[in-house]
Design an enzyme around this catalytic site. Structure first.
Site, PDB file in Angstrom:
ATOM      1  N   SER A 193       2.650  55.560 -67.690  1.00 14.61           N
ATOM      2  CA  SER A 193       4.089  55.281 -67.710  1.00 14.61           C
ATOM      3  C   SER A 193       4.426  54.393 -68.810  1.00 14.61           C
ATOM      4  O   SER A 193       3.621  53.696 -69.396  1.00 14.61           O
ATOM      5  CB  SER A 193       4.340  54.492 -66.347  1.00 14.61           C
ATOM      6  OG  SER A 193       5.982  54.132 -66.219  1.00 14.61           O
ATOM      7  N   TYR A 206       2.094  47.887 -60.573  1.00 12.52           N
ATOM      8  CA  TYR A 206       2.164  49.073 -61.076  1.00 12.52           C
ATOM      9  C   TYR A 206       2.053  49.251 -62.572  1.00 12.52           C
ATOM     10  O   TYR A 206       1.469  50.024 -63.124  1.00 12.52           O
ATOM     11  CB  TYR A 206       3.559  49.713 -60.527  1.00 12.52           C
ATOM     12  CG  TYR A 206       3.802  51.086 -61.228  1.00 12.52           C
ATOM     13  CD1 TYR A 206       3.260  52.232 -60.453  1.00 12.52           C
ATOM     14  CD2 TYR A 206       4.611  51.540 -62.337  1.00 12.52           C
ATOM     15  CE1 TYR A 206       3.464  53.682 -61.180  1.00 12.52           C
ATOM     16  CE2 TYR A 206       4.871  52.614 -62.821  1.00 12.52           C
ATOM     17  CZ  TYR A 206       4.260  53.795 -61.980  1.00 12.52           C
ATOM     18  OH  TYR A 206       4.491  55.000 -62.696  1.00 12.52           O
TER      19      TYR A 206
END
Length: 300
Positions: A193, A206
């Site tokens: 990501s 995350y």
């Protein structure tokens, strides 16, 4: 003196007959060559087809990745955690294999210790081999500092790092051992990501998990290079998936879309195309790379 009388009509019929016979023979030869070429191409494609395991492959980016590989003639194993219906939908959308072998679905909860090894073992048992691993699964949890308790903070980090980092590491370990045993090389691709570099203030666990995944990519690329196993990662920004639909439809939607000069978020197929390239032999010299796929919404 010898006199020869020509029957013009008979002559024309004879010539036309010869032409038709020759034409039929030529077309027959061309048809045979065409069929032989198709058969050879089919055989070559079937013999070079890879077995690909896509974790989190039932929907969104994972589903698009599964379809991309299947369209190339590769055999795909779609992993899912809870939604068998979505996995079956993805399975039904995959391009059939030329040799009639079925694509497969496998269920496993990768947040649990030992699940990664079980999944790789099941994939190899069902398909006989493993050539490409795409780690796409993951969880996203928000835990803002100003509204999260210490216990919630710790629990979130444990859950997210277990699923997003430890499980991919265990999957890659088990998959690479299988690829080494096959002695034919292979490819591992992680879906990371942009948050790994940009930061995730609302979801720090995350962001940390994806940063760890990027570091893991380089480490494994160096370790597995001698075995002709390529390792790379793709780092998307926001992508138009069911998981992101609520956020994109809410108050932040316009701001998120405006982060890219294209004025939109990515499509799952765009990420899938990047994953497919990174898993190809043409991307051999990209091993160890983390490829941004965020529409220029973040540069670093």
């Amino acid at each position: 003196m010898l006199s020869v009388t020509w029957d013009t009509a008979h002559f024309r019929r004879t010539v036309c007959g010869i032409v038709l016979v020759l034409t039929a023979q030529v077309f027959g030869m061309l048809n045979s060559i065409f069929l032989a070429t198709i058969a050879a191409a089919t055989t070559e494609r079937a013999s070079t087809a890879r077995t690909v395991l896509v974790t989190g492959g039932s929907r969104g980016i994972g589903s698009a990745v599964a379809r991309r590989f299947a369209s190339n003639g590769d055999r795909v194993i779609v992993h899912y955690r809870t939604s068998e219906e979505a996995a079956l939908d993805t399975l039904g959308s995959l391009t059939p294999l030329l040799d009639g072998s079925p694509h497969l679905i496998l269920c496993e909860d990768l947040s649990q210790p030992g699940a990664a090894e079980r999944l790789i073992s099941a994939a190899v048992e069902c398909a006989g081999r493993l050539d490409v691993l795409v780690c796409n699964h993951g969880v996203y949890e928000e835990s803002p500092i100003d509204s999260t308790t210490p216990a919630q903070w710790a629990a979130s980090f444990e859950r997210v790092l277990r699923t997003n980092l430890a499980a991919p590491a265990e999957l890659a370990f088990a998959a690479s051992r299988q690829m080494i045993a096959q002695a034919e090389g292979g490819a591992i691709c992680f879906v990371s990501s942009r948050g790994a570099s940009r930061g995730e203030p609302l979801a720090p666990a995350y962001g940390a998990s994806k940063a760890g995944l990027n570091s893991l990519t380089g480490s494994l690329a160096q370790a597995l290079g001698p075995h002709a196993i390529r390792v790379a990662a793709v780092a998307p920004g926001f992508v138009s998936t069911a998981m992101a639909a609520t956020v994109l439809a809410g108050p932040r939607g316009d701001e998120i879309r405006s982060q890219s000069p294209w004025g939109r978020v990515g499509e799952p197929t765009e990420v899938a195309d990047t994953v497919f390239f990174l898993a190809s032999e043409g991307a051999t010299w990209c091993t160890g790379a983390v490829v941004d796929c965020n529409g220029c919404s973040y540069l670093h």
